[in-house]
Design an enzyme around this catalytic site. Structure first.
Site, PDB file in Angstrom:
ATOM      1  N   ARG A 164      25.848 -21.405  -1.094  1.00  0.00           N
ATOM      2  CA  ARG A 164      25.276 -22.515  -1.893  1.00  0.00           C
ATOM      3  C   ARG A 164      24.786 -23.660  -1.003  1.00  0.00           C
ATOM      4  O   ARG A 164      24.904 -24.840  -1.360  1.00  0.00           O
ATOM      5  CB  ARG A 164      26.302 -23.053  -2.905  1.00  0.00           C
ATOM      6  CG  ARG A 164      26.768 -22.055  -3.963  1.00  0.00           C
ATOM      7  CD  ARG A 164      25.635 -21.642  -4.883  1.00  0.00           C
ATOM      8  NE  ARG A 164      26.087 -20.806  -5.980  1.00  0.00           N
ATOM      9  CZ  ARG A 164      26.140 -19.474  -5.946  1.00  0.00           C
ATOM     10  NH1 ARG A 164      25.773 -18.821  -4.857  1.00  0.00           N
ATOM     11  NH2 ARG A 164      26.529 -18.788  -7.001  1.00  0.00           N
ATOM     12  N   SER A 233      27.176 -22.291 -13.185  1.00  0.00           N
ATOM     13  CA  SER A 233      28.477 -22.739 -12.655  1.00  0.00           C
ATOM     14  C   SER A 233      28.395 -24.229 -12.390  1.00  0.00           C
ATOM     15  O   SER A 233      27.502 -24.679 -11.665  1.00  0.00           O
ATOM     16  CB  SER A 233      28.792 -22.045 -11.331  1.00  0.00           C
ATOM     17  OG  SER A 233      28.958 -20.674 -11.511  1.00  0.00           O
ATOM     18  N   GLU A 329      28.246 -28.388  -8.437  1.00  0.00           N
ATOM     19  CA  GLU A 329      27.123 -27.657  -7.838  1.00  0.00           C
ATOM     20  C   GLU A 329      25.760 -28.302  -8.159  1.00  0.00           C
ATOM     21  O   GLU A 329      24.918 -28.427  -7.267  1.00  0.00           O
ATOM     22  CB  GLU A 329      27.153 -26.198  -8.316  1.00  0.00           C
ATOM     23  CG  GLU A 329      26.062 -25.349  -7.698  1.00  0.00           C
ATOM     24  CD  GLU A 329      26.007 -23.940  -8.270  1.00  0.00           C
ATOM     25  OE1 GLU A 329      26.870 -23.127  -7.920  1.00  0.00           O
ATOM     26  OE2 GLU A 329      25.081 -23.652  -9.052  1.00  0.00           O
TER      27      GLU A 329
HETATM   28  P1  FAD Z   1      15.839 -27.327 -10.135  1.00  0.00           P
HETATM   29  O1  FAD Z   1      17.064 -27.464 -10.943  1.00  0.00           O
HETATM   30  O2  FAD Z   1      14.572 -27.852 -10.706  1.00  0.00           O
HETATM   31  O3  FAD Z   1      16.078 -28.018  -8.710  1.00  0.00           O
HETATM   32  C1  FAD Z   1      17.290 -27.856  -8.013  1.00  0.00           C
HETATM   33  C2  FAD Z   1      17.247 -28.658  -6.711  1.00  0.00           C
HETATM   34  O4  FAD Z   1      16.288 -28.098  -5.830  1.00  0.00           O
HETATM   35  C3  FAD Z   1      16.814 -30.111  -6.891  1.00  0.00           C
HETATM   36  O5  FAD Z   1      17.440 -30.888  -5.915  1.00  0.00           O
HETATM   37  C4  FAD Z   1      15.318 -30.074  -6.627  1.00  0.00           C
HETATM   38  O6  FAD Z   1      14.809 -31.325  -6.212  1.00  0.00           O
HETATM   39  C5  FAD Z   1      15.257 -29.032  -5.522  1.00  0.00           C
HETATM   40  N1  FAD Z   1      13.991 -28.295  -5.530  1.00  0.00           N
HETATM   41  C6  FAD Z   1      13.551 -27.481  -6.534  1.00  0.00           C
HETATM   42  N2  FAD Z   1      12.360 -26.952  -6.197  1.00  0.00           N
HETATM   43  C7  FAD Z   1      12.040 -27.437  -4.982  1.00  0.00           C
HETATM   44  C8  FAD Z   1      10.908 -27.274  -4.129  1.00  0.00           C
HETATM   45  N3  FAD Z   1       9.886 -26.493  -4.467  1.00  0.00           N
HETATM   46  N4  FAD Z   1      10.917 -27.940  -2.928  1.00  0.00           N
HETATM   47  C9  FAD Z   1      11.953 -28.747  -2.595  1.00  0.00           C
HETATM   48  N5  FAD Z   1      13.035 -28.943  -3.365  1.00  0.00           N
HETATM   49  C10 FAD Z   1      13.079 -28.298  -4.544  1.00  0.00           C
HETATM   50  N6  FAD Z   1      22.660 -20.258  -9.300  1.00  0.00           N
HETATM   51  C11 FAD Z   1      23.100 -19.301  -8.454  1.00  0.00           C
HETATM   52  O7  FAD Z   1      23.055 -19.465  -7.228  1.00  0.00           O
HETATM   53  N7  FAD Z   1      23.637 -18.135  -8.915  1.00  0.00           N
HETATM   54  C12 FAD Z   1      23.723 -17.864 -10.230  1.00  0.00           C
HETATM   55  O8  FAD Z   1      24.210 -16.802 -10.616  1.00  0.00           O
HETATM   56  C13 FAD Z   1      23.265 -18.844 -11.155  1.00  0.00           C
HETATM   57  N8  FAD Z   1      23.363 -18.638 -12.491  1.00  0.00           N
HETATM   58  C14 FAD Z   1      22.936 -19.593 -13.359  1.00  0.00           C
HETATM   59  C15 FAD Z   1      23.043 -19.358 -14.737  1.00  0.00           C
HETATM   60  C16 FAD Z   1      22.607 -20.307 -15.651  1.00  0.00           C
HETATM   61  C17 FAD Z   1      22.738 -20.006 -17.138  1.00  0.00           C
HETATM   62  C18 FAD Z   1      22.039 -21.521 -15.193  1.00  0.00           C
HETATM   63  C19 FAD Z   1      21.544 -22.540 -16.184  1.00  0.00           C
HETATM   64  C20 FAD Z   1      21.947 -21.786 -13.837  1.00  0.00           C
HETATM   65  C21 FAD Z   1      22.390 -20.823 -12.901  1.00  0.00           C
HETATM   66  N9  FAD Z   1      22.305 -21.035 -11.505  1.00  0.00           N
HETATM   67  C22 FAD Z   1      22.729 -20.057 -10.638  1.00  0.00           C
HETATM   68  C23 FAD Z   1      21.787 -22.322 -10.973  1.00  0.00           C
HETATM   69  C24 FAD Z   1      20.232 -22.379 -10.894  1.00  0.00           C
HETATM   70  O9  FAD Z   1      19.641 -21.435 -11.738  1.00  0.00           O
HETATM   71  C25 FAD Z   1      19.723 -22.144  -9.477  1.00  0.00           C
HETATM   72  O10 FAD Z   1      20.256 -23.101  -8.591  1.00  0.00           O
HETATM   73  C26 FAD Z   1      18.182 -22.208  -9.393  1.00  0.00           C
HETATM   74  O11 FAD Z   1      17.729 -21.788  -8.136  1.00  0.00           O
HETATM   75  C27 FAD Z   1      17.637 -23.591  -9.702  1.00  0.00           C
HETATM   76  O12 FAD Z   1      16.242 -23.447  -9.824  1.00  0.00           O
HETATM   77  P2  FAD Z   1      15.343 -24.509 -10.555  1.00  0.00           P
HETATM   78  O13 FAD Z   1      13.933 -24.064 -10.362  1.00  0.00           O
HETATM   79  O14 FAD Z   1      15.797 -24.703 -11.948  1.00  0.00           O
HETATM   80  O15 FAD Z   1      15.644 -25.803  -9.670  1.00  0.00           O
HETATM   81  N1  EPU Z   2      37.692 -16.346 -14.098  1.00  0.00           N
HETATM   82  C1  EPU Z   2      38.722 -16.681 -14.949  1.00  0.00           C
HETATM   83  N2  EPU Z   2      38.437 -17.438 -16.042  1.00  0.00           N
HETATM   84  C2  EPU Z   2      37.167 -17.861 -16.317  1.00  0.00           C
HETATM   85  C3  EPU Z   2      36.133 -17.538 -15.435  1.00  0.00           C
HETATM   86  C4  EPU Z   2      36.419 -16.761 -14.320  1.00  0.00           C
HETATM   87  O1  EPU Z   2      39.883 -16.311 -14.740  1.00  0.00           O
HETATM   88  O2  EPU Z   2      36.989 -18.528 -17.343  1.00  0.00           O
HETATM   89  C5  EPU Z   2      37.985 -15.486 -12.952  1.00  0.00           C
HETATM   90  C6  EPU Z   2      37.412 -14.067 -13.178  1.00  0.00           C
HETATM   91  O3  EPU Z   2      38.307 -13.265 -13.893  1.00  0.00           O
HETATM   92  C7  EPU Z   2      37.227 -13.570 -11.752  1.00  0.00           C
HETATM   93  C8  EPU Z   2      36.869 -14.850 -10.995  1.00  0.00           C
HETATM   94  O4  EPU Z   2      37.310 -15.951 -11.793  1.00  0.00           O
HETATM   95  O5  EPU Z   2      38.424 -13.089 -11.229  1.00  0.00           O
HETATM   96  C9  EPU Z   2      35.386 -14.976 -10.679  1.00  0.00           C
HETATM   97  O6  EPU Z   2      34.626 -14.999 -11.893  1.00  0.00           O
HETATM   98  P1  EPU Z   2      33.107 -14.474 -11.981  1.00  0.00           P
HETATM   99  O7  EPU Z   2      33.004 -13.103 -11.407  1.00  0.00           O
HETATM  100  O8  EPU Z   2      32.628 -14.691 -13.377  1.00  0.00           O
HETATM  101  O9  EPU Z   2      32.311 -15.399 -10.988  1.00  0.00           O
HETATM  102  P2  EPU Z   2      32.383 -16.953 -10.653  1.00  0.00           P
HETATM  103  O10 EPU Z   2      33.100 -17.130  -9.358  1.00  0.00           O
HETATM  104  O11 EPU Z   2      32.896 -17.716 -11.814  1.00  0.00           O
HETATM  105  C10 EPU Z   2      30.218 -16.895  -9.217  1.00  0.00           C
HETATM  106  C11 EPU Z   2      29.022 -17.779  -9.045  1.00  0.00           C
HETATM  107  C12 EPU Z   2      27.991 -17.511 -10.132  1.00  0.00           C
HETATM  108  C13 EPU Z   2      27.572 -16.043 -10.030  1.00  0.00           C
HETATM  109  C14 EPU Z   2      28.812 -15.164 -10.205  1.00  0.00           C
HETATM  110  C15 EPU Z   2      28.510 -13.702  -9.990  1.00  0.00           C
HETATM  111  C16 EPU Z   2      29.684 -19.828  -7.936  1.00  0.00           C
HETATM  112  C17 EPU Z   2      30.021 -21.273  -8.083  1.00  0.00           C
HETATM  113  N3  EPU Z   2      29.407 -19.173  -9.056  1.00  0.00           N
HETATM  114  O12 EPU Z   2      30.824 -17.292 -10.464  1.00  0.00           O
HETATM  115  O13 EPU Z   2      26.858 -18.338  -9.894  1.00  0.00           O
HETATM  116  O14 EPU Z   2      26.623 -15.724 -11.016  1.00  0.00           O
HETATM  117  O15 EPU Z   2      29.802 -15.547  -9.221  1.00  0.00           O
HETATM  118  O16 EPU Z   2      28.298 -13.474  -8.635  1.00  0.00           O
HETATM  119  O17 EPU Z   2      29.670 -19.320  -6.814  1.00  0.00           O
HETATM  120  C18 EPU Z   2      25.924 -20.479 -10.389  1.00  0.00           C
HETATM  121  O18 EPU Z   2      26.024 -20.742  -9.181  1.00  0.00           O
HETATM  122  O19 EPU Z   2      25.414 -21.278 -11.213  1.00  0.00           O
HETATM  123  C19 EPU Z   2      26.428 -19.201 -10.891  1.00  0.00           C
HETATM  124  C20 EPU Z   2      26.430 -18.881 -12.181  1.00  0.00           C
END
Ligand code: FAD
Ligand code: EPU
Length: 346
Positions: A164, A233, A329
C-alpha cells in the site's frame, strides 16, 4: 478545457461525502493537464488530483482546483515471445481494463479484478488483492513531474512499490500520473496462494476462472459502493515486529498472521476490529460492515467529521484491546486541497 466553479463532488467519491470544489476541471489529454496546472499557478491554487474517488476522504469545501483525470487509451507498446507491454491512459476504468486484458490473453492482473477506481491511481497505493500487487506487473509509469516541469517515465524500481505504498505517497504533490505501462504474460502463471482462492478455483485452472472466482469472493464480502458507500478497507493491515507478535499470539492464539521479510508480521485489521466488537456496529450514520469489519460504510448522510468520529472510536477500541494503532488507508484532504496526516485521538 473548461474550468467550472462550485462543483459538487458527491457523485465522484465512493463514500458519497458531500464536497464542493471551488474550481473543477476534467482533463482528457496531457496538453489539457498542462493548461489546468497553468491555470492553478496563475490563480495561486493548490491542486487535488481526483481519479475514481474510491480511496479518498473529502472535506465539505475544497478551496483549490480539483483536476479530474480522464485521459483514455489502451495500446500495445512492445512484445516479445513471453510478454506484452500495454500502455494505458490514467483515466481508464481499472476493472474494465482487467477484463479487457484477460479477454486479450494478457495475463497477470486477474487477482486484481473488481477493484474500483482508475488505472492512473493503481500505482499510487500499489493496489493489491488475493496475493498480487499491481507493482509486480508495472513496467513504467508516465508522469508529469511538477518539480522538474516535464513529462518522464519512472521505472517500477523508481516507483518504490511496497505494501500500500509507493513514491507517489511520499511526494503527494509532485507527480501527476498520465499513463501506466504494464508488462503482462502471454502464458498465465496463476497465483492461488491467498486464503480460500485455491478451493474456490477447483479443477478449472484457467485465468478466466481465476478472475471469475476473485469477483465472486469479493462480491460475497465487500459492499458495493452504489448500495453502501465505502472506500474499501478503511485501515491498512498493521505490520509489527516478531517480538510484539509473539506476545500477542500468547494472549490471542487465533490471531491471523502473515510472516513478512525482516522479522516482521502482518496482522489482519479486520480480525482485530471484529474482536474489538466493531463488526456490524455503527456510531451515528457511520459503521463497520457486518460481512467485513474492515470496511467503513456511510449508511446515511455522513460528512467527514462523522467518518472521523467513527474511525477514531474503532482505533481506540483496537488500541485498548491489542495495543495496536490502526492507520487509515484512504487519503485525507484538507480544505485547501492538500493531503493531510490522519490524526487519532489516542
Ligand atoms: P482516487 O480515490 O481518486 O485517488 C486516490 C489517491 O491517488 C489520491 O491521493 C489521488 O490524489 C491520487 N491519484 C489518483 N489518480 C492520480 C493520478 N493520475 N496522478 C497522481 N495521483 C493520483 N484497494 C486495494 O489496493 N485493494 C483492494 O482490494 C481494494 N478494494 C476496494 C474495494 C472497494 C469496494 C473500494 C471502494 C475500494 C477498494 N480499494 C482497494 C481502494 C481503491 O479502489 C484503490 O486505492 C484505487 O486504486 C483508487 O483508485 P481511484 O481512481 O478511485 O483513486
Ligand atoms: N477477518 C475477520 N473478520 C472480519 C474481516 C476479516 O476475522 O470482519 C479475518 C478473515 O477471516 C481473514 C483475515 O481477517 O482471516 C483477512 O481477511 P480478508 O481475506 O477478507 O482480507 P483483509 O486483510 O481484510 C485485504 C486487503 C483488501 C484485499 C483483500 C484480499 C488491506 C488493508 N486490505 O483485506 O484490500 O481486497 O485483502 O486480498 O490490505 C483495500 O485495500 O481497500 C482492500 C479491500
Amino acid at each position: 478545457m473548461e474550468v467550472q466553479q462550485q462543483v459538487q463532488l458527491q457523485k465522484f467519491n465512493t463514500l458519497n461525502l458531500k464536497s464542493v470544489a471551488k474550481f473543477y476541471v476534467k482533463v482528457v489529454s496531457e496538453h489539457e493537464l498542462l493548461d489546468a496546472l497553468a491555470f492553478a499557478k496563475d490563480q495561486h491554487l493548490n491542486c487535488l488530483i481526483l481519479s475514481g474517488g474510491s480511496n479518498m476522504l473529502l472535506p465539505e469545501y475544497i478551496d483549490g482546483l480539483v483536476i479530474h483525470i480522464a485521459i483514455l487509451g489502451i495500446q500495445k507498446s512492445a512484445e516479445n515471445q513471453d510478454t506484452v507491454q500495454i500502455c494505458v491512459g490514467a483515466g481508464e476504468n481499472w476493472h474494465e481494463f482487467v477484463l479487457h486484458s484477460t479477454a486479450q490473453a494478457w495475463y497477470g492482473l486477474q487477482n486484481l479484478a473488481l477493484i474500483p477506481g482508475k488505472v492512473g491511481a493503481s500505482p499510487v497505493q500499489n493496489i493489491g488483492a488475493y496475493g498480487v500487487e499491481v507493482g509486480d506487473f508495472i513496467a513504467t509509469v508516465r508522469v508529469y513531474d511538477r518539480e522538474d516541469q516535464r513529462f518522464k517515465n519512472l521505472t517500477a524500481a523508481e516507483c518504490q512499490f511496497a505494501y500500500r505504498h509507493s513514491i507517489f505517497k511520499d511526494h503527494p504533490t509532485r507527480f501527476v500520473i498520465v499513463a501506466v505501462t504494464f508488462k503482462l504474460l502471454k502464458v498465465a502463471n496463476l497465483k492461488l496462494g491467498y486464503g480460500d482462492l485455491r478451493t474456490a478455483v477447483g479443477d478449472d485452472l484457467s485465468p478466466e476462472n481465476l478472475q471469475r472466482q476473485v469477483i465472486l469472493i469479493r462480491q460475497s464480502k465487500l459492499p458495493n459502493p452504489s448500495e453502501f458507500p465505502n472506500a474499501g478497507s478503511f485501515f491498512k493491515n498493521p505490520v509489527i515486529d516478531d517480538v510484539q507478535y509473539q506476545q500477542l499470539a500468547q494472549q490471542f492464539p487465533q490471531l491471523p498472521h502473515y510472516p513478512q521479510a525482516n522479522a516482521q508480521v502482518k496482522l489482519a485489521a479486520g480480525w482485530l476490529i471484529d474482536q474489538a466488537g466493531w463488526k456490524g456496529k455503527q456510531l451515528g450514520s457511520v459503521g463497520m460492515f457486518a460481512k467485513q469489519a474492515l470496511v467503513l460504510v456511510n449508511y446515511a448522510d455522513a460528512n467527514l467529521n462523522d467518518v472521523q468520529q467513527t474511525y477514531r472510536a474503532v482505533q481506540q477500541a483496537v488500541q485498548q484491546k491489542f495495543n495496536i494503532l490502526l492507520e487509515p488507508e484512504p487519503v485525507l484532504f484538507s480544505a485547501n486541497a492538500l493531503i493531510q496526516a490522519h490524526q487519532s485521538n489516542q
